[in-house]
Design an enzyme around this catalytic site. Structure first.
Site, PDB file in Angstrom:
ATOM      1  N   HIS A 494      67.028  25.303 -30.018  1.00 32.59           N
ATOM      2  CA  HIS A 494      66.279  25.835 -31.164  1.00 32.59           C
ATOM      3  C   HIS A 494      65.470  27.065 -30.766  1.00 32.59           C
ATOM      4  O   HIS A 494      65.580  28.131 -31.402  1.00 32.59           O
ATOM      5  CB  HIS A 494      65.350  24.738 -31.695  1.00 32.59           C
ATOM      6  CG  HIS A 494      64.460  25.160 -32.819  1.00 32.59           C
ATOM      7  ND1 HIS A 494      64.682  24.791 -34.121  1.00 32.59           N
ATOM      8  CD2 HIS A 494      63.321  25.920 -32.847  1.00 32.59           C
ATOM      9  CE1 HIS A 494      63.743  25.307 -34.896  1.00 32.59           C
ATOM     10  NE2 HIS A 494      62.894  25.988 -34.136  1.00 32.59           N
ATOM     11  N   GLU A 495      64.657  26.926 -29.731  1.00 29.25           N
ATOM     12  CA  GLU A 495      63.797  28.044 -29.341  1.00 29.25           C
ATOM     13  C   GLU A 495      64.627  29.228 -28.837  1.00 29.25           C
ATOM     14  O   GLU A 495      64.243  30.387 -29.017  1.00 29.25           O
ATOM     15  CB  GLU A 495      62.791  27.608 -28.282  1.00 29.25           C
ATOM     16  CG  GLU A 495      61.778  26.573 -28.761  1.00 29.25           C
ATOM     17  CD  GLU A 495      61.035  26.985 -30.021  1.00 29.25           C
ATOM     18  OE1 GLU A 495      60.848  28.198 -30.246  1.00 29.25           O
ATOM     19  OE2 GLU A 495      60.644  26.092 -30.794  1.00 29.25           O
ATOM     20  N   HIS A 498      65.603  31.369 -31.688  1.00 26.91           N
ATOM     21  CA  HIS A 498      64.539  32.334 -31.998  1.00 26.91           C
ATOM     22  C   HIS A 498      64.600  33.512 -31.017  1.00 26.91           C
ATOM     23  O   HIS A 498      64.430  34.678 -31.399  1.00 26.91           O
ATOM     24  CB  HIS A 498      63.164  31.671 -31.870  1.00 26.91           C
ATOM     25  CG  HIS A 498      62.761  30.839 -33.031  1.00 26.91           C
ATOM     26  ND1 HIS A 498      62.825  31.275 -34.335  1.00 26.91           N
ATOM     27  CD2 HIS A 498      62.243  29.579 -33.091  1.00 26.91           C
ATOM     28  CE1 HIS A 498      62.374  30.332 -35.148  1.00 26.91           C
ATOM     29  NE2 HIS A 498      62.020  29.286 -34.411  1.00 26.91           N
ATOM     30  N   HIS A 501      67.103  36.023 -31.888  1.00 28.01           N
ATOM     31  CA  HIS A 501      66.653  36.832 -33.018  1.00 28.01           C
ATOM     32  C   HIS A 501      65.819  38.022 -32.534  1.00 28.01           C
ATOM     33  O   HIS A 501      65.923  39.133 -33.061  1.00 28.01           O
ATOM     34  CB  HIS A 501      65.840  35.955 -33.965  1.00 28.01           C
ATOM     35  CG  HIS A 501      65.808  36.428 -35.379  1.00 28.01           C
ATOM     36  ND1 HIS A 501      65.126  35.752 -36.374  1.00 28.01           N
ATOM     37  CD2 HIS A 501      66.351  37.504 -35.993  1.00 28.01           C
ATOM     38  CE1 HIS A 501      65.261  36.385 -37.513  1.00 28.01           C
ATOM     39  NE2 HIS A 501      65.992  37.464 -37.317  1.00 28.01           N
TER      40      HIS A 501
END
Length: 705
Positions: A494-495, A498, A501
């Site tokens: 998940h991280e 990010h 991104h």
């Protein structure tokens, strides 16, 4: 009159402190260009004494830059007004970015003291810019005459964001209301900081000390070893110390056979910052909610949620609540079914009474093992930190052609934080990512991605970003490397979503880069990455036993898949409860009275949350909304869940590493930051608006009777 005096005092303080800058400027790393590899911050040279002078000087410099824009006699244009603002405040950004990140990831008493001193100054500084009427008139002129300039999409977006930032910051208010707004902003800045510091203080001070070895029954060996190490470090050798960090308390609740000890540590966890005294957050939460409501009304909105959501995909509180209620009905039914199963098992074991919150994780694990023959401890040996890292990197390589190279001898803010260079397949530099995995007293709880330098274009060339992910995962022991639960594996992916991104951002302006998007869109890149973590094809690529090198067996993967939706009633219910609590705090149109705990109880009663479940984040430690920028936005995780499951469905229908889909996701989502409306970006990738059905299927909520 009082607010004017406060504002004037802050300016005098800022001026007085600026005089101190000259004394420390010669050896202050922030006043020099970074000469480190990849121009990362020189953490080895930065000292606490450098922060405040650099930030004060940064505010002073930016104010001069703003004054120059205002005094410019030329007709206002994008170049001499909007772009000049975009490029202002570089020293302030340089110093405050490092400072705020260290205050979260490696804080100490001195840093926290500086934070308390600097918060009202930065609040006043921001207000001095966005409540400057002469500056706003120039911005408004450019906005009103934008058709006269040949502006590209990104220029128009920066212009729109700048204009809206002034309006939403109170530029159209009367002089008296501007002063009211200044006072509210100053008070909120201090309260936000205090709220966060209180949680950290209460988390750090608690210890569950176990002296009798018999009380450790059921606990995994690595957790026992970690508790012994904690005790030794605290001068309590021969005992075991468990803490409120997730890596300690969650497995304790999951495996401890001692129900009374589970109750003891659970009560400490749920009552963080709710124990009276200086670190209690009851009054802080209520005060912040009321100040936000007051601010929203000053700005012409019914409530804080209406103000916040105007700039999101959801647009209105009504739309968010409609969405949450759509999910709540099947979620509650599934959670009650799960509770009934737990109650049945407890009764079979001779335990009378109701299911309590500290029973859920323990009995869910036992039921999972009984129904699916799956024990979390069977999985952990296949998820060592090194292997999961290889898995993350492999997925990024197969999707986007990225390569990762460890960087030796690069400054780092803590020995646990390691840096990697990210490269394109052809060797072209993409950016740098720091990764910091394990809990410590100087780090706040949770997991997050942040940036030390956002991507932008400088002199026609891409300025590469410096990104960081910070987590609180299980630590290595004397006998084993760090072995992750599958939940920690998912959080890692998940991280890193990010991080992608931020790393793959390819825009002109830093204010549009990477994660500079609406809250209910920012979780899409992170949550979509989680889907690869659990896919059987990917698991066989990276899940290898840390001792034997054996690939995770098909039988274990099958168990994991079958158990995939078990417990989703509880997990979704505790999450949605927090989302409803957030919306209740921020849709209020009248002053909230009483304690935050009282407000929470009333909120949960309204939705019918069973007494056996509490919100994932209770009001007193709900840092997402009171200290983390997610006010009226906690719903965004599940809103993005609709997007991510719909997006991943595109890969599942073709192939996991479909290059056409991967490149489309990269070009239309990861690279574009906040340059366009997020739904337009999503539709460009997907070809249509998202459907909620894949999310319901993923969580097992589509078959609830």
């Amino acid at each position: 009159m009082k607010t004017k005096i406060i504002s004037g005092m802050l300016l005098l303080t800022l001026f007085a402190q600026a005089q101190e800058v000259k004394k420390t400027s010669l050896d202050n790393p922030f006043f020099q260009p970074y000469k480190t590899a990849f121009e990362v911050p020189p953490f080895d040279l930065i000292k606490e004494e450098h922060f405040k002078p650099a930030m004060v000087k940064g505010m002073e410099d930016q104010q001069k830059e703003i004054d120059a824009i205002v005094k410019n006699k030329a007709v206002p244009t994008f170049q001499n007004t909007i772009l000049a603002m975009e490029n202002s405040g570089k020293l302030l950004s340089k110093a405050s970015t490092v400072f705020s990140n260290l205050n979260s990831a490696n804080t100490n008493d001195e840093i926290q003291k500086i934070a308390r001193e600097i918060a009202p100054l930065t609040s006043a500084h921001r207000d001095n810019i966005y409540l400057n009427d002469l500056l706003f008139q120039k911005v408004k002129y450019v906005w009103d005459n934008k058709s006269k300039e040949k502006l590209g999409k990104e220029e128009l977006k920066v212009l729109e964001n700048t204009y809206k930032a002034f309006v939403r910051s109170g530029a159209n208010l009367s002089a008296a209301d501007k002063e009211k707004l200044r006072a509210i902003n100053a008070e909120l800045s201090v309260l936000t900081l205090k709220f966060s510091q209180n949680i950290l203080a209460e988390t750090n001070k608690y210890e569950l000390i176990v002296e009798n070895k018999a009380d450790l029954i059921g606990l995994p060996q690595e957790l026992i070893e970690d508790a012994a190490n904690n005790a030794k470090a605290k001068g309590k050798e021969g005992k075991w110390v468990f803490t409120l960090s997730n890596a300690s308390i969650m497995p304790f609740l999951q495996y401890s056979e001692n129900r009374e000890l589970r109750k003891t540590i659970w009560n400490a966890y749920k009552n963080r910052a709710n124990n009276g005294g200086e670190t209690d957050n009851n009054a802080n939460a209520i005060k912040m909610a009321n100040l936000r409501r007051e601010k929203a009304k000053l700005l012409g909105y019914d409530n804080h949620a209406s103000y916040v959501l105007e700039e999101t995909m959801a647009k209105t509180p009504e739309k968010v609540l409609e969405f949450l209620n759509q999910l709540w009905t099947p979620t509650l039914k599934k959670a009650l079914q799960e509770e009934a199963e737990i109650a049945q098992m407890m009764q079979a074991e001779g335990i009378t009474g109701k299911v309590e919150p500290y029973d859920w994780r323990f009995y869910s694990e036992k039921i999972r093992k009984a129904k699916f023959d799956l024990d979390e401890q069977e999985l952990k040996p296949y998820f060592s930190l090194d292997q999961v890292t290889k898995g993350v990197f492999l997925v990024c390589e197969k999707l986007y052609g990225l390569k990762f190279k460890p960087i030796a001898n690069i400054p780092s803010y803590h020995p646990d934080a390691n840096a990697w260079e990210v490269l394109e397949q052809d060797g072209k530099h993409v950016g740098v990512v720091y990764m910091d995995f394990h809990p410590r007293a100087s780090k706040r709880g949770g997991a997050w991605m942040t940036s030390y330098r956002p991507q932008e274009m400088e002199n026609g060339k891409r300025k590469a970003p410096v990104i960081s992910i910070v987590c609180n995962f299980s630590k290595p022991t004397a006998n084993a490397p760090a072995l992750f639960t599958f939940d920690e594996v998912s959080t890692y992916f998940h991280e890193f979503g990010h991080a992608l991104h931020g790393l793959l951002s390819d825009v002109k302006y830093r204010s549009l880069a990477g994660t500079s998007v609406p809250r209910d869109f920012v979780e899409l890149p992170s949550q979509v990455m989680e889907n690869w973590a659990s896919d059987p094809e990917v698991l066989k690529m990276y899940a290898k036993h840390y001792q034997t090198g054996e690939i995770i067996p098909d039988a274990l993967i099958e168990k994991l898949e079958k158990a995939g939706t078990y417990g989703q009633g509880f997990a979704t219910a505790e999450y949605l409860a927090s989302a409803f609590l957030d919306m209740d705090f921020h849709t209020s149109t009248a002053e909230i009275t009483g304690t935050a705990e009282d407000f929470e109880i009333a909120s949960m009663k309204k939705i019918g949350l069973p007494n056996s479940i509490i919100p994932r984040h209770r009001a007193n430690y709900f840092s997402h909304i009171f200290a983390g920028g997610y006010s009226a936005g906690y719903y965004s995780y599940i809103w993005s869940g609709v997007l991510d499951t719909d997006a991943f469905d595109q890969f599942k229908q073709t192939s996991l590493f479909n290059q056409e889909k991967a490149q489309s996701f990269r070009k239309n989502i990861l690279e574009r930051g906040g340059t366009e409306d997020p739904m337009e970006l999503y539709k460009r990738f997907r070809g249509s608006e998202p459907s909620v059905e894949p999310l319901l299927r993923k969580r097992g909520l589509d078959q609830v009777q």
